[in-house]
Design a protein around this motif. Sequence first.
Motif, PDB file in Angstrom:
ATOM      1  N   PRO A 238       0.801  -1.229   0.000  1.00  0.00           N
ATOM      2  CA  PRO A 238       0.000   0.000   0.000  1.00  0.00           C
ATOM      3  C   PRO A 238       0.831   1.275   0.000  1.00  0.00           C
ATOM      4  O   PRO A 238       0.497   2.248  -0.682  1.00  0.00           O
ATOM      5  N   GLU A 239       1.925   1.287   0.741  1.00  0.00           N
ATOM      6  CA  GLU A 239       2.758   2.487   0.842  1.00  0.00           C
ATOM      7  C   GLU A 239       3.479   2.762  -0.475  1.00  0.00           C
ATOM      8  O   GLU A 239       3.510   3.903  -0.952  1.00  0.00           O
ATOM      9  N   VAL A 240       4.043   1.717  -1.064  1.00  0.00           N
ATOM     10  CA  VAL A 240       4.740   1.863  -2.348  1.00  0.00           C
ATOM     11  C   VAL A 240       3.735   2.259  -3.436  1.00  0.00           C
ATOM     12  O   VAL A 240       3.998   3.146  -4.249  1.00  0.00           O
ATOM     13  N   PHE A 241       2.582   1.604  -3.430  1.00  0.00           N
ATOM     14  CA  PHE A 241       1.541   1.872  -4.435  1.00  0.00           C
ATOM     15  C   PHE A 241       1.086   3.335  -4.397  1.00  0.00           C
ATOM     16  O   PHE A 241       0.927   3.979  -5.419  1.00  0.00           O
ATOM     17  N   ARG A 242       0.908   3.849  -3.181  1.00  0.00           N
ATOM     18  CA  ARG A 242       0.394   5.209  -3.008  1.00  0.00           C
ATOM     19  C   ARG A 242       1.378   6.265  -3.507  1.00  0.00           C
ATOM     20  O   ARG A 242       0.981   7.309  -4.011  1.00  0.00           O
ATOM     21  N   HIS A 243       2.676   5.986  -3.392  1.00  0.00           N
ATOM     22  CA  HIS A 243       3.684   6.989  -3.749  1.00  0.00           C
ATOM     23  C   HIS A 243       4.405   6.674  -5.063  1.00  0.00           C
ATOM     24  O   HIS A 243       5.347   7.379  -5.431  1.00  0.00           O
ATOM     25  N   TYR A 244       3.952   5.660  -5.759  1.00  0.00           N
ATOM     26  CA  TYR A 244       4.595   5.286  -7.021  1.00  0.00           C
ATOM     27  C   TYR A 244       4.305   6.362  -8.084  1.00  0.00           C
ATOM     28  O   TYR A 244       3.200   6.918  -8.134  1.00  0.00           O
ATOM     29  N   ASP A 245       5.293   6.641  -8.918  1.00  0.00           N
ATOM     30  CA  ASP A 245       5.134   7.693  -9.934  1.00  0.00           C
ATOM     31  C   ASP A 245       4.415   7.142 -11.162  1.00  0.00           C
ATOM     32  O   ASP A 245       4.987   7.025 -12.243  1.00  0.00           O
ATOM     33  N   TRP A 246       3.135   6.840 -11.010  1.00  0.00           N
ATOM     34  CA  TRP A 246       2.354   6.262 -12.105  1.00  0.00           C
ATOM     35  C   TRP A 246       2.244   7.217 -13.290  1.00  0.00           C
ATOM     36  O   TRP A 246       2.319   6.808 -14.445  1.00  0.00           O
ATOM     37  N   SER A 247       2.028   8.495 -13.010  1.00  0.00           N
ATOM     38  CA  SER A 247       1.789   9.448 -14.101  1.00  0.00           C
ATOM     39  C   SER A 247       2.953   9.502 -15.080  1.00  0.00           C
ATOM     40  O   SER A 247       2.750   9.579 -16.295  1.00  0.00           O
ATOM     41  N   ALA A 248       4.191   9.438 -14.571  1.00  0.00           N
ATOM     42  CA  ALA A 248       5.365   9.479 -15.452  1.00  0.00           C
ATOM     43  C   ALA A 248       5.414   8.235 -16.335  1.00  0.00           C
ATOM     44  O   ALA A 248       5.727   8.310 -17.531  1.00  0.00           O
ATOM     45  N   ILE A 249       5.084   7.090 -15.758  1.00  0.00           N
ATOM     46  CA  ILE A 249       5.096   5.830 -16.505  1.00  0.00           C
ATOM     47  C   ILE A 249       4.054   5.857 -17.617  1.00  0.00           C
ATOM     48  O   ILE A 249       4.337   5.518 -18.769  1.00  0.00           O
ATOM     49  N   PHE A 250       2.834   6.286 -17.278  1.00  0.00           N
ATOM     50  CA  PHE A 250       1.756   6.312 -18.264  1.00  0.00           C
ATOM     51  C   PHE A 250       2.039   7.334 -19.366  1.00  0.00           C
ATOM     52  O   PHE A 250       1.787   7.087 -20.543  1.00  0.00           O
ATOM     53  N   PHE A 251       2.576   8.489 -18.968  1.00  0.00           N
ATOM     54  CA  PHE A 251       2.886   9.526 -19.950  1.00  0.00           C
ATOM     55  C   PHE A 251       3.944   9.035 -20.936  1.00  0.00           C
ATOM     56  O   PHE A 251       3.789   9.161 -22.159  1.00  0.00           O
ATOM     57  N   LYS A 252       5.031   8.451 -20.419  1.00  0.00           N
ATOM     58  CA  LYS A 252       6.125   7.989 -21.285  1.00  0.00           C
ATOM     59  C   LYS A 252       5.656   6.859 -22.191  1.00  0.00           C
ATOM     60  O   LYS A 252       6.048   6.786 -23.359  1.00  0.00           O
ATOM     61  N   ARG A 253       4.826   5.973 -21.658  1.00  0.00           N
ATOM     62  CA  ARG A 253       4.328   4.853 -22.447  1.00  0.00           C
ATOM     63  C   ARG A 253       3.470   5.351 -23.621  1.00  0.00           C
ATOM     64  O   ARG A 253       3.637   4.918 -24.759  1.00  0.00           O
ATOM     65  N   THR A 254       2.563   6.274 -23.325  1.00  0.00           N
ATOM     66  CA  THR A 254       1.686   6.816 -24.359  1.00  0.00           C
ATOM     67  C   THR A 254       2.480   7.611 -25.383  1.00  0.00           C
ATOM     68  O   THR A 254       2.293   7.457 -26.592  1.00  0.00           O
ATOM     69  N   LEU A 255       3.372   8.471 -24.903  1.00  0.00           N
ATOM     70  CA  LEU A 255       4.176   9.311 -25.790  1.00  0.00           C
ATOM     71  C   LEU A 255       5.047   8.455 -26.712  1.00  0.00           C
ATOM     72  O   LEU A 255       5.096   8.684 -27.922  1.00  0.00           O
ATOM     73  N   ASN A 256       5.728   7.454 -26.154  1.00  0.00           N
ATOM     74  CA  ASN A 256       6.599   6.602 -26.959  1.00  0.00           C
ATOM     75  C   ASN A 256       5.811   5.852 -28.030  1.00  0.00           C
ATOM     76  O   ASN A 256       6.255   5.730 -29.174  1.00  0.00           O
ATOM     77  N   SER A 257       4.628   5.366 -27.657  1.00  0.00           N
ATOM     78  CA  SER A 257       3.797   4.640 -28.622  1.00  0.00           C
ATOM     79  C   SER A 257       3.375   5.556 -29.764  1.00  0.00           C
ATOM     80  O   SER A 257       3.449   5.195 -30.940  1.00  0.00           O
ATOM     81  N   MET A 258       2.957   6.777 -29.411  1.00  0.00           N
ATOM     82  CA  MET A 258       2.494   7.714 -30.432  1.00  0.00           C
ATOM     83  C   MET A 258       3.613   8.170 -31.354  1.00  0.00           C
ATOM     84  O   MET A 258       3.408   8.387 -32.549  1.00  0.00           O
ATOM     85  N   LYS A 259       4.839   8.291 -30.805  1.00  0.00           N
ATOM     86  CA  LYS A 259       5.956   8.795 -31.604  1.00  0.00           C
ATOM     87  C   LYS A 259       6.581   7.725 -32.497  1.00  0.00           C
ATOM     88  O   LYS A 259       7.313   8.042 -33.431  1.00  0.00           O
ATOM     89  N   THR A 260       6.317   6.448 -32.220  1.00  0.00           N
ATOM     90  CA  THR A 260       6.969   5.383 -32.991  1.00  0.00           C
ATOM     91  C   THR A 260       6.009   4.516 -33.808  1.00  0.00           C
ATOM     92  O   THR A 260       6.444   3.818 -34.720  1.00  0.00           O
ATOM     93  N   ILE A 261       4.717   4.555 -33.484  1.00  0.00           N
ATOM     94  CA  ILE A 261       3.771   3.612 -34.073  1.00  0.00           C
ATOM     95  C   ILE A 261       3.635   3.759 -35.585  1.00  0.00           C
ATOM     96  O   ILE A 261       3.345   2.791 -36.300  1.00  0.00           O
ATOM     97  N   MET A 262       3.874   4.960 -36.127  1.00  0.00           N
ATOM     98  CA  MET A 262       3.678   5.193 -37.551  1.00  0.00           C
ATOM     99  C   MET A 262       4.896   4.841 -38.402  1.00  0.00           C
ATOM    100  O   MET A 262       4.813   4.828 -39.628  1.00  0.00           O
ATOM    101  N   HIS A 263       6.014   4.531 -37.753  1.00  0.00           N
ATOM    102  CA  HIS A 263       7.237   4.224 -38.496  1.00  0.00           C
ATOM    103  C   HIS A 263       7.041   3.025 -39.429  1.00  0.00           C
ATOM    104  O   HIS A 263       6.714   1.926 -38.984  1.00  0.00           O
ATOM    105  N   GLY A 264       7.246   3.245 -40.703  1.00  0.00           N
ATOM    106  CA  GLY A 264       7.145   2.166 -41.686  1.00  0.00           C
ATOM    107  C   GLY A 264       5.737   1.801 -42.094  1.00  0.00           C
ATOM    108  O   GLY A 264       5.533   0.967 -42.983  1.00  0.00           O
TER     109      GLY A 264
END
Length: 204
Positions: free
Chosen positions: A140-166
Amino acid sequence: MAILAEKYFSAIVSCQVHKSVSVIKNKLTEEQMRMFKTTPFGPLLDVDLVFNGQHFHHFLLREVTDANLDVISFNILGKKDLNDKDSSCKDVENAFEKSTFINDEDAVKVALTLFIKMVMIGKDKKIQFDVKTFGVVNDPEVFRHYDWSAIFFKRTLNSMKTIMHGKKEAHETKKVENAHYASYYRIEGFVLAFELCSFISISL
């Protein structure tokens, strides 16, 4: 702003959001659902926004290069728009649906892990399930303070920036064999957040 003919190709775009949300909602009991909704992800379970694949595709077709790797930019209406081990994910989702939980807390923890992996991160269901997220959710303590927003942002951004390649080149090759061919790709990350921002940007 019109898309240049040499950049355009038709495509079918999907994401995991609504499929896994339905699984979680159908599985959890009333008490388990109440517990889930007390977590940071609770309000997101009832987000009333339908993923629009064509809307997303047309934005990606208008992407322009940006030197900042933490930014994805689009040319809309002639202006630049910035937005600042062995089990697969499907195996785990199936096991969750079939399991009989004797402990509400355990059911909610598994549901949270699935929600994070399948909805917020948007994992391909065929990909091996990373059990490390179970460990984070279980504390519970780790879950509450985990930096979820950074993970979700980077995941979405990376997918959007690379998905159209080729994709355009592959589309042209297939179109020689079938004039009505439409490409298919799946966006990862929490794409509904971007979709909402894009609707706001267009309306301004």
